[in-house]
Design a protein around this motif. Structure first.
Motif, PDB file in Angstrom:
ATOM      1  N   GLY A 195     -19.228   1.386  12.174  1.00 37.10           N
ATOM      2  CA  GLY A 195     -19.502   2.615  12.199  1.00 37.10           C
ATOM      3  C   GLY A 195     -20.030   3.222  10.819  1.00 37.10           C
ATOM      4  O   GLY A 195     -21.338   4.085  10.793  1.00 37.10           O
ATOM      5  N   GLN A 246     -18.596   5.781  17.864  1.00 32.64           N
ATOM      6  CA  GLN A 246     -19.431   4.794  17.994  1.00 32.64           C
ATOM      7  C   GLN A 246     -20.271   4.896  19.285  1.00 32.64           C
ATOM      8  O   GLN A 246     -21.559   4.451  19.142  1.00 32.64           O
ATOM      9  CB  GLN A 246     -18.844   3.417  17.594  1.00 32.64           C
ATOM     10  CG  GLN A 246     -18.266   3.370  16.017  1.00 32.64           C
ATOM     11  CD  GLN A 246     -17.873   2.097  15.705  1.00 32.64           C
ATOM     12  OE1 GLN A 246     -18.585   1.025  16.127  1.00 32.64           O
ATOM     13  NE2 GLN A 246     -16.937   2.088  14.771  1.00 32.64           N
ATOM     14  N   GLN A 251     -14.822   8.799  11.241  1.00 32.31           N
ATOM     15  CA  GLN A 251     -14.793   7.243  11.035  1.00 32.31           C
ATOM     16  C   GLN A 251     -13.728   7.263   9.743  1.00 32.31           C
ATOM     17  O   GLN A 251     -12.661   6.465   9.661  1.00 32.31           O
ATOM     18  CB  GLN A 251     -15.692   6.362  10.663  1.00 32.31           C
ATOM     19  CG  GLN A 251     -16.892   6.540  11.588  1.00 32.31           C
ATOM     20  CD  GLN A 251     -16.379   5.636  12.829  1.00 32.31           C
ATOM     21  OE1 GLN A 251     -15.938   4.258  12.764  1.00 32.31           O
ATOM     22  NE2 GLN A 251     -16.757   5.987  13.873  1.00 32.31           N
ATOM     23  N   CYS A 260     -23.581  -0.628  16.242  1.00 30.62           N
ATOM     24  CA  CYS A 260     -22.498   0.218  16.632  1.00 30.62           C
ATOM     25  C   CYS A 260     -22.090  -0.126  18.212  1.00 30.62           C
ATOM     26  O   CYS A 260     -21.167   0.012  18.728  1.00 30.62           O
ATOM     27  CB  CYS A 260     -23.107   1.484  16.929  1.00 30.62           C
ATOM     28  SG  CYS A 260     -22.936   2.455  15.376  1.00 30.62           S
TER      29      CYS A 260
END
Length: 443
Positions: free
Chosen positions: A232, A296, A328, A406
């Motif tokens: 991420g 993500q 994140q 991702c």
């Protein structure tokens, strides 16, 4: 994490949120007080910032944490800080855009800088208020819990002298949380019976206990979190490092607005990620990495939007990516503290931050830089070192690779969440960290 064990997500979101807006703060300082002087800016960084750190260092220290699940005063303080932080973020974005698009007089510039300082100092109203109007209840019943480096001590209970508060349901959760550990224990017991293992061998910590850094390094969950976080943040930092070039390649003339938008959305994502994860981990025992998985998935779509190279989508893509990038950070910090304790939290946290330079090296320098230079050379034949590249082909392959990364991070997140879900059900069975429900509440 130690001073606010019951509000880890909120604290992480706030602190990382202020980091996200710090660049805008320095920009306003550069424009408002330093007269756009590079020399003055270097003096501020070399002398002013270390001096400020030394002055406030005394106030950053462990204190007796509040272990009340429904502490309305602490909740209101956090709410006030979050609101003032959001106001600061909005103000900085507006002030930066105004300063870039309009020619402001010196008096207006000083005024904008003064308002920024007041908003930065707004959270100081909390300690001032607590000093002038102390909580009488806290004063009459002082807590006897001393600050500790141990996660287990946060529960404030003596496991040897107290009755077990966990009912059958919570006990089941605890059993499920450690089934993998229990199977290992069974193997150890069988080996002990055969005389192959020393009976005095100490059993290692389980997830949710205090780990040393070396003990955490050999755990699969530690590396799963590291890789998911890398997928991420490593891809997000690639866009952040090249956002000006990305904007220019699709025809965005003023990349300052684009950078301001990303910075503000990054700030919002950190505040939002901390608050959302804190709410749902308390109410639904939902593992915090669930939000890393969600962001993500959104990042996959965002990178595909970037890959189209359409000018009309650049601001939407930047907004989505900034929010996801911020979430994140806010989710990773409390997750580390909950799964592996606070004993070596600083080492583990900084080890996780290695994903920033690693992502910048692999995805930004090696991948994006190589493709950008190759496309620029194709567009400007005969020029030895072309500096600019225009069109969607400058970053299209980079965005496709980031989207694939991702996707992998999303799949690993699913595995990671399935592994740690029983741990969160054990830690938050009472609706608050390590505070088990009574039998009456369970029935």
């Amino acid at each position: 994490m130690r001073n606010f064990p019951l509000s880890r997500g909120t604290v992480a979101g706030l602190i990382k949120g202020y980091v996200a807006v710090s660049a805008a703060v320095y920009t306003e300082t550069f424009n408002g007080m330093l007269g756009n002087s590079a020399t003055n800016l270097l003096l501020l960084l070399a002398l002013g910032i270390p001096t400020a750190c030394i002055v406030v260092m005394y106030f950053v220290r462990p204190c007796t944490p509040s272990l009340e699940e429904d502490n309305s005063t602490e909740h209101s303080h956090f709410m006030y800080t979050q609101i003032s932080s959001v106001v600061l973020g909005i103000y900085l974005m507006v002030a930066t855009i105004l300063g870039d698009t309009l020619k402001l007089s010196q008096a207006v510039t000083y005024l904008l800088f003064g308002i920024m300082i007041l908003l930065l100092l707004a959270p100081l109203a909390i300690p001032i208020k607590m000093t002038l109007y102390p909580n009488k209840q806290t004063k009459e019943k002082p807590s006897t819990l001393a600050p500790s480096y141990s996660t287990d001590s946060l529960s404030g209970a003596d496991p040897e002298n107290s009755e077990p508060l966990l009912g059958s349901a919570s006990a089941t959760l605890a059993t499920r949380a450690h089934e993998s550990d229990d199977s290992t224990d069974l193997d150890v017991l069988l080996a002990e019976g055969e005389g192959a293992v020393n009976l005095k061998k100490k059993r290692g910590p389980r997830r949710g206990d205090d780990f040393t850094f070396l003990e955490a390094l050999v755990k699969a969950d530690f590396w799963l979190l590291f890789i998911v976080y890398f997928c991420g943040v490593g891809t997000g930092v690639t866009v952040l490092n090249n956002l000006a070039q990305v904007g220019m390649s699709v025809g965005a003339n003023d990349t300052t607005i684009l950078l301001c938008l990303f910075g503000f959305c990054n700030f919002v994502g950190r505040i939002l990620g901390g608050s959302l994860s804190e709410y749902f981990v308390r109410s639904r025992m939902l593992p915090r990495p669930f939000w890393m998985m969600c962001t993500q998935i959104i990042m996959v779509v965002t990178f595909l939007l970037f890959a189209t190279g359409l000018h009309s989508l650049i601001y939407v893509s930047t907004t989505l990516l900034g929010i996801c990038y911020g979430v994140q950070f806010a989710v990773m910090i409390p997750t580390v503290s909950e799964l592996f304790g606070l004993k070596d939290f600083g080492l583990m946290y900084n080890f996780m931050l290695l994903v920033n330079p690693l992502g910048a090296f692999f995805f930004s320098a090696l991948l994006a830089g190589y493709i950008y230079d190759k496309e620029a050379a194709r567009q400007h034949p005969g020029v030895l070192e072309p500096s600019n590249c225009y069109g969607p082909d400058c970053f299209r392959v980079t965005f496709y690779v980031c989207a694939i990364v991702c996707c992998c991070g999303t799949l690993l997140s699913v595995l990671f969440i399935a592994r740690i879900k029983p741990v969160y059900q054990m830690l938050y069975a009472s609706g608050s960290f390590r505070h088990p429900r009574s039998q009456q509440q369970l029935h």
